[in-house]
Scaffold this active site. Structure first.
Site, PDB file in Angstrom:
ATOM      1  N   LYS A 212      41.853   8.655  29.328  1.00 17.46           N
ATOM      2  CA  LYS A 212      40.062   8.866  28.404  1.00 17.46           C
ATOM      3  C   LYS A 212      39.406   8.415  27.868  1.00 17.46           C
ATOM      4  O   LYS A 212      39.211   7.298  27.128  1.00 17.46           O
ATOM      5  CB  LYS A 212      40.420  10.105  27.710  1.00 17.46           C
ATOM      6  CG  LYS A 212      39.310  10.753  27.606  1.00 17.46           C
ATOM      7  CD  LYS A 212      39.327  11.982  27.199  1.00 17.46           C
ATOM      8  CE  LYS A 212      37.806  12.754  26.753  1.00 17.46           C
ATOM      9  NZ  LYS A 212      37.587  14.437  27.045  1.00 17.46           N
ATOM     10  N   GLU A 218      51.710   6.467  25.008  1.00 10.12           N
ATOM     11  CA  GLU A 218      52.583   6.005  26.502  1.00 10.12           C
ATOM     12  C   GLU A 218      52.073   4.999  28.139  1.00 10.12           C
ATOM     13  O   GLU A 218      52.203   4.971  28.412  1.00 10.12           O
ATOM     14  CB  GLU A 218      53.155   7.443  27.287  1.00 10.12           C
ATOM     15  CG  GLU A 218      53.866   8.099  26.945  1.00 10.12           C
ATOM     16  CD  GLU A 218      53.288   9.189  24.793  1.00 10.12           C
ATOM     17  OE1 GLU A 218      51.573   9.194  25.070  1.00 10.12           O
ATOM     18  OE2 GLU A 218      53.327  10.684  25.088  1.00 10.12           O
ATOM     19  N   GLY A 273      40.635  16.077  28.842  1.00  5.83           N
ATOM     20  CA  GLY A 273      41.559  15.832  29.442  1.00  5.83           C
ATOM     21  C   GLY A 273      42.158  17.053  30.730  1.00  5.83           C
ATOM     22  O   GLY A 273      42.354  16.345  31.886  1.00  5.83           O
ATOM     23  N   ARG A 274      42.527  18.196  29.692  1.00  7.48           N
ATOM     24  CA  ARG A 274      42.789  18.795  31.007  1.00  7.48           C
ATOM     25  C   ARG A 274      42.225  19.427  32.301  1.00  7.48           C
ATOM     26  O   ARG A 274      42.156  20.392  32.764  1.00  7.48           O
ATOM     27  CB  ARG A 274      43.521  20.252  29.979  1.00  7.48           C
ATOM     28  CG  ARG A 274      42.663  20.787  29.440  1.00  7.48           C
ATOM     29  CD  ARG A 274      43.332  21.625  28.074  1.00  7.48           C
ATOM     30  NE  ARG A 274      43.086  22.342  27.236  1.00  7.48           N
ATOM     31  CZ  ARG A 274      42.664  21.494  26.250  1.00  7.48           C
ATOM     32  NH1 ARG A 274      43.089  20.228  25.598  1.00  7.48           N
ATOM     33  NH2 ARG A 274      42.230  22.449  25.291  1.00  7.48           N
ATOM     34  N   GLU A 359      47.597  24.448  25.935  1.00  6.72           N
ATOM     35  CA  GLU A 359      46.908  23.462  25.357  1.00  6.72           C
ATOM     36  C   GLU A 359      46.244  24.543  25.114  1.00  6.72           C
ATOM     37  O   GLU A 359      44.942  24.107  23.699  1.00  6.72           O
ATOM     38  CB  GLU A 359      46.609  22.148  25.661  1.00  6.72           C
ATOM     39  CG  GLU A 359      46.152  21.055  25.137  1.00  6.72           C
ATOM     40  CD  GLU A 359      46.645  19.440  25.613  1.00  6.72           C
ATOM     41  OE1 GLU A 359      47.481  19.814  26.136  1.00  6.72           O
ATOM     42  OE2 GLU A 359      45.698  18.825  25.401  1.00  6.72           O
ATOM     43  N   HIS A 390      66.667  33.396  43.789  1.00  3.77           N
ATOM     44  CA  HIS A 390      67.908  33.742  43.237  1.00  3.77           C
ATOM     45  C   HIS A 390      68.172  32.380  42.319  1.00  3.77           C
ATOM     46  O   HIS A 390      69.328  31.830  42.187  1.00  3.77           O
ATOM     47  CB  HIS A 390      68.620  32.021  44.499  1.00  3.77           C
ATOM     48  CG  HIS A 390      67.845  32.332  46.521  1.00  3.77           C
ATOM     49  ND1 HIS A 390      69.337  33.063  47.253  1.00  3.77           N
ATOM     50  CD2 HIS A 390      66.445  32.393  47.022  1.00  3.77           C
ATOM     51  CE1 HIS A 390      68.010  33.270  48.466  1.00  3.77           C
ATOM     52  NE2 HIS A 390      66.807  33.901  47.610  1.00  3.77           N
ATOM     53  N   LYS A 518      50.725  11.978  19.246  1.00  2.96           N
ATOM     54  CA  LYS A 518      50.254  10.886  19.502  1.00  2.96           C
ATOM     55  C   LYS A 518      50.616   9.648  18.239  1.00  2.96           C
ATOM     56  O   LYS A 518      50.571   8.306  17.982  1.00  2.96           O
ATOM     57  CB  LYS A 518      48.394  10.631  19.902  1.00  2.96           C
ATOM     58  CG  LYS A 518      48.640  11.118  20.906  1.00  2.96           C
ATOM     59  CD  LYS A 518      47.101  10.339  21.881  1.00  2.96           C
ATOM     60  CE  LYS A 518      47.014  11.558  23.434  1.00  2.96           C
ATOM     61  NZ  LYS A 518      45.837  11.434  23.419  1.00  2.96           N
TER      62      LYS A 518
HETATM   63  C1  G6Q Z   1      44.084  17.004  27.594  1.00  4.46           C
HETATM   64  C2  G6Q Z   1      44.866  16.919  26.390  1.00  4.46           C
HETATM   65  C3  G6Q Z   1      45.866  15.362  26.302  1.00  4.46           C
HETATM   66  C4  G6Q Z   1      45.057  14.402  26.942  1.00  4.46           C
HETATM   67  C5  G6Q Z   1      45.997  12.671  27.642  1.00  4.46           C
HETATM   68  C6  G6Q Z   1      46.006  12.092  27.599  1.00  4.46           C
HETATM   69  O1  G6Q Z   1      43.256  17.866  27.163  1.00  4.46           O
HETATM   70  O2  G6Q Z   1      43.494  15.728  25.523  1.00  4.46           O
HETATM   71  O3  G6Q Z   1      46.959  16.060  27.442  1.00  4.46           O
HETATM   72  O4  G6Q Z   1      45.134  14.200  28.828  1.00  4.46           O
HETATM   73  O5  G6Q Z   1      46.892  12.993  25.976  1.00  4.46           O
HETATM   74  O6  G6Q Z   1      45.362  10.847  27.050  1.00  4.46           O
HETATM   75  P1  G6Q Z   1      44.246   9.808  28.004  1.00  4.46           P
HETATM   76  O7  G6Q Z   1      43.544  10.670  28.800  1.00  4.46           O
HETATM   77  O8  G6Q Z   1      42.899  10.059  26.825  1.00  4.46           O
HETATM   78  O9  G6Q Z   1      45.234   8.897  27.604  1.00  4.46           O
END
Ligand code: G6Q
Length: 553
Positions: A212, A218, A273-274, A359, A390, A518
């Site tokens: 996003k 990462e 994001g989520r 989150e 199990h 981050k």
């Molecule tokens: C989701 C969070 C988090 C995010 C990641 C990746 O709600 O904000 O999980 O999606 O940190 O972020 P980017 O999509 O910006 O790389």
């Protein structure tokens, strides 16, 4: 505005207290006894919506308590807050943003004007762009630089840009394109990328860089390494356009990375994001299952949205599930919930729900900026059944923790092994039943007597082998694990989490803890790289850094 929520400036409300008044009475009655006291309990405590069926009768709850919980939802303004989300009010108050993931699966409304813009038109235009691209890749018309069709798709993203698409592609494996293998790289640990690169052909691989913000370390590190690998394996700079596409809200950063903005699929800051798998972050899903199935996924979610928006709270699946969760969390002190899908392909669902729930509602400050004086989001965990039986089910049956459970079960299989499926179903229903009914000391004794076990041995073993029962669960039935059912299931949990956020009066749509992650690594990264000294670190971290640096020499 009605402010009768769980914590308004630290006071307990009338509606909250009305629920509290039921705790002692309900706690004194085991669930199985409620079935005798409420003869039509199964019918009254089950519900069908958007193709899903939920049985919530195996809970430590009776009809009047449930009504008080619904009253609490109403008094907490759930209905107005829900409506505010759907029309695009800026309910994410700490980031001053609308929360419009529901617009992404709104397939029927002609327009939704937010900030003077018809967001549905923008959404539909990007969706067409995704669909057209996916059709080309899936048909074999989109070729790699040496003229070969794509066989492998690598989604590079993390958190919300990984968990949703990864979970859905796994869940809908039965509908996957036969030529396209899907890979997901999230972790900064080089093993994640290296493992995938070992197994793919650079001439036939398409990388989706999904971020996003397009600033996540990462994802950018993995994307740069994938780009380097591609160039090292014979690709040229101009070939990158055929092998790298981006999904992002940040056009400049995408261009800066070297991806042609024509190969960028945008989305908007009002998609959290989520909550983003419904947007172009779902590009990997479209590639995997195709546009028609992706639309089915959206359609299932839309059906749940319509139900959530229109059903009275008393017959509203997300609201009921949310309020049962509140009952356990705040009134019976349960600190975790287990989600147990009886479906191998749903093995990523617990991880996905962990992010969605923890989150969103892992917060300790109210929307008014005060510390909460009640518990908020629970710990979410789980694994597919029957595997878990199990292993950790032991604790569910006889441990000292109260762990409310969601069993998730597709009624029809998507494979032809019907004998397997019958056993799967039997196991799921048997667990829910055994957890609730337990096995009394008398029953254990009678069993052992029938087996001819000596009395002294019976005395020694009986308590170990008895089960107190009264362990609660919901059972969610899907017709089968297909795109529409999955869409409805995900939307159900999204809305459940939303309702609980309203009750707890927290902002479910920010994630300052994730943002912290981050930035904190940057300082230590500089120290490890020798660019700065470790003087600002706490002694423990300083000691670890020194040890790691010494080993590296
Ligand atoms: C989701 C969070 C988090 C995010 C990641 C990746 O709600 O904000 O999980 O999606 O940190 O972020 P980017 O999509 O910006 O790389």
């Amino acid at each position: 505005m009605n402010t009768d929520s769980a914590n308004s400036g630290g006071r307990r409300t009338v509606a909250w207290q009305a629920v509290q008044d039921h705790v002692a009475r309900v706690s004194a009655t085991p669930i199985r006894r409620w079935f005798e006291l409420e003869p039509r309990r199964f019918e009254a405590m089950s519900l069908e919506a958007a193709g899903l069926f939920v049985d919530f009768s195996k809970n430590r709850i009776d009809a009047p308590t449930l009504q008080k919980l619904i009253d609490l939802a109403r008094a907490s303004d759930v209905e107005n807050r829900r409506d505010a989300m759907f029309v695009g009010e800026r309910i994410n108050i700490t980031e001053n943003r609308s929360v419009l993931h529901t617009a992404l699966r709104n397939l029927t409304q002609p327009e939704l004007i937010v900030g003077g813009v018809n967001v549905l038109a923008d959404i539909r235009q990007v969706r067409q762009q995704m669909f057209a691209f996916a059709e080309r890749v899936r048909s074999g018309d989109w070729l790699g630089h040496s003229g070969k069709p794509v066989t492998d798709v690598v989604n590079i993203g993390i958190g919300g840009s990984d968990l949703g698409p990864r979970m859905v592609c796994e869940a809908l494996k039965s509908f996957a394109h036969p030529r396209l293998r899907m890979h997901f790289v999230a972790n900064i640990d080089g093993d994640a990328l290296a493992d995938v690169l070992k197994s793919v052909d650079p001439e036939r691989t398409l990388f989706i860089v999904a971020s996003k913000t397009f600033t996540t370390i990462e994802t950018l590190t993995n994307a740069h390494s994938a780009r380097r690998w591609f160039l090292d394996k014979g690709g040229s700079e101009k070939d990158i356009a055929r092998h790298f596409v981006a999904v992002s809200t940040n056009r400049d950063a995408v261009a800066g990375f070297g991806i042609d903005p024509a190969n960028m699929f945008p989305f908007w800051d009002w998609v959290g994001g989520r909550y983003s798998l419904w947007s172009s972050i779902g590009l990997s899903i479209v590639l995997c299952i195709g546009p028609a199935q992706f639309e089915e996924l959206l359609r299932g979610a839309e059906a749940m949205d319509k139900h959530f928006r229109s059903a009275p709270l008393e017959a509203n699946m997300p609201v009921i599930m949310a309020m049962i969760g509140v009952w356990y969390r705040n009134f019976l002190d349960a600190s975790s919930i287990a989600v147990l899908p009886y479906a191998e392909h749903l093995h990523r669902l617990p991880a996905y729900l962990q992010q969605l729930d923890m989150e969103s509602n892992g917060k300790s400050v109210t929307r008014d900026g005060a510390r909460v004086n009640h518990s908020t989001g629970p710990i979410v965990w789980g694994e597919p059944g029957t595997n878990g039986q199990h292993a950790f089910f032991q604790l569910l049956h006889q441990g000292s923790e109260l762990v409310p459970i969601d069993f998730i079960l597709p009624v029809e299989p998507t494979h032809g092994l019907s004998a397997h499926h019958q056993l799967l179903v039997a196991n799921c229903l048997a667990q829910g039943s055994a957890l609730m009914n337990g096995k009394s000391l008398d029953e254990v004794r009678a069993e052992l007597v029938a087996k001819g076990v000596a009395n002294t041995e019976i005395d020694r073993l009986a308590l170990h082998r008895s089960f107190e029962g009264n362990r609660p669960s919901n059972t969610l039935l899907l017709n089968r694990l297909d795109a529409a059912s999955l869409g409805a299931l995900i939307a159900l949990y999204e809305h459940k989490v939303f309702v609980q956020g309203v009750i707890w009066n927290v902002n479910s749509f920010d994630q300052w803890g994730v943002e912290l992650g981050k930035v904190v690594a940057t300082d230590i990264g500089d120290i490890l790289a020798g660019r700065s000294a470790a003087t600002n670190l706490d002694p423990s971290t300083q000691g670890l850094v020194a040890r790691i640096l010494a080993k590296g020499k």
